[in-house]
Design an enzyme around this catalytic site. Structure first.
Site, mmCIF file in Angstrom:
data_model
loop_
_atom_site.group_PDB
_atom_site.id
_atom_site.type_symbol
_atom_site.label_atom_id
_atom_site.label_comp_id
_atom_site.label_asym_id
_atom_site.label_seq_id
_atom_site.Cartn_x
_atom_site.Cartn_y
_atom_site.Cartn_z
ATOM 1 C CG ASN A 246 -0.168 -0.019 2.535
ATOM 2 O OD1 ASN A 246 1.065 0.048 2.535
ATOM 3 N ND2 ASN A 246 -0.873 -0.106 3.644
ATOM 4 C CG HIS B 148 3.519 0.364 4.883
ATOM 5 N ND1 HIS B 148 2.682 -0.530 5.517
ATOM 6 C CD2 HIS B 148 4.664 -0.325 4.646
ATOM 7 C CE1 HIS B 148 3.297 -1.685 5.664
ATOM 8 N NE2 HIS B 148 4.501 -1.595 5.141
HETATM 9 C C1 F6R Z 1 9.682 -2.791 8.498
HETATM 10 C C2 F6R Z 1 8.970 -1.705 7.815
HETATM 11 C C3 F6R Z 1 7.993 -1.977 6.710
HETATM 12 C C4 F6R Z 1 8.524 -2.978 5.677
HETATM 13 C C5 F6R Z 1 7.505 -3.201 4.566
HETATM 14 C C6 F6R Z 1 7.965 -4.246 3.579
HETATM 15 O O1 F6R Z 1 10.572 -2.276 9.470
HETATM 16 O O2 F6R Z 1 9.152 -0.574 8.172
HETATM 17 O O3 F6R Z 1 7.681 -0.763 6.069
HETATM 18 O O4 F6R Z 1 9.721 -2.496 5.140
HETATM 19 O O5 F6R Z 1 6.281 -3.593 5.113
HETATM 20 O O6 F6R Z 1 8.040 -5.483 4.212
HETATM 21 P P1 F6R Z 1 8.619 -6.753 3.443
HETATM 22 O O7 F6R Z 1 10.052 -6.484 3.177
HETATM 23 O O8 F6R Z 1 8.440 -7.872 4.421
HETATM 24 O O9 F6R Z 1 7.815 -6.891 2.198
#
Ligand code: F6R
Length: 264
Positions: free
Chosen positions: A137, A139
């Site tokens: 999304n 973030h």
């Molecule tokens: C984790 C964080 C999140 C992740 C994101 C992607 O500290 O801040 O923003 O970076 O959700 O997560 P993955 O890499 O598991 O797809």
């Protein structure tokens, strides 16, 4: 903004680790902003390898993690404390006194705790290099869609999409956290240099909207367009919805010729 296009997660991890290693070698007391999550596993593996080979010393590095789930103690197997320990800190020589990760066990007075996290970053002289993943999304940290671009470290309610993405990591019947403590977008925008990593088709829409869309609170990562030194390191699948791919490749060629430091 520089867009580095790579074939796969392995290449992305190597490239990101190389940039972090160069930054630490240039400034041994670097303040490094770290992220948890699947995308970071390979990066940390490469950093551990460089450390074990004797070519990377973390003894003076100071770290600040972006976020932690509210309600999870450090020892919980799904906490970001545990993730960082398992994937990085147990294998390198970061001084434990220099490690900062938001405390998921705080209760009440969240504002005061979050202000103290911001103060610790300030006291450390600010974050020199910040590593980011991205959610489907858009973030960054846990700055879910509609987060204010000026937001600081705070308590944040997780979006349904993030809850769905996380549910697979928790045992059936086990309740997954609904909130997190996260650095804000304003906090992230104050860091010196940002490396955002993404792999896979599922991230492609968020990546396209972040790099080529308007700056909007609907896609938190689009706020990175306001930062003077951001490098996106993404694989072909995550890049698949970008419309300016040829241009990014030409920029990469010229960067390698004119300012190769940005790539190594
Ligand atoms: C984790 C964080 C999140 C992740 C994101 C992607 O500290 O801040 O923003 O970076 O959700 O997560 P993955 O890499 O598991 O797809």
């Amino acid at each position: 903004m520089l867009v580095i296009l790579k074939r796969d997660g392995q290449e992305i991890s190597r490239q990101a680790a190389q940039l972090i290693a160069s930054a630490v070698r240039k400034k041994p007391a670097l303040t490094l902003g770290l992220a948890a999550g699947g995308t970071m596993v390979g990066v940390y593996q490469h950093l551990v390898t460089l450390h074990k080979q004797g070519s990377l010393d973390f003894s003076r590095v100071v770290t600040f993690n972006l976020d932690e789930y509210l309600g999870l103690p450090a020892a919980h197997p799904r906490s970001f404390h545990h993730f960082m320990q398992e994937n990085l800190f147990a294998h390198v020589n970061v001084d434990p006194r220099n490690i900062h990760i938001p405390d998921g066990t705080i209760r009440g007075n969240y504002d005061q705790y979050c202000a103290s996290y911001e103060e610790a970053i300030r006291k450390a002289g600010g974050i020199d290099v910040q590593l980011l993943g991205i959610g489907r999304n858009g973030h960054i940290g846990f700055n879910e869609p509609t987060s204010s671009i000026g937001s600081r470290t705070r308590l944040k309610v997780l979006s349904q999409e993030t809850l769905d993405d996380n549910s697979k990591f928790f045992a059936p019947g086990e309740e997954s956290p609904r909130c997190a403590i996260t650095m804000g977008i304003g906090t992230i925008l104050e860091t010196g240099k940002i490396l955002l990593l993404a792999t896979g088709e599922a991230k492609s829409a968020a990546i396209a909207r972040s790099i080529e869309g308007p700056v909007t609170s609907a896609v938190s990562a689009s706020a990175l367009q306001l930062h003077p030194d951001v490098t996106f390191i993404i694989d072909d699948a995550a890049a698949s919805q970008l419309t300016q791919r040829d241009y990014y490749l030409r920029v990469l060629e010229m960067t390698a010729l004119l300012t190769p430091d940005r790539l190594s």
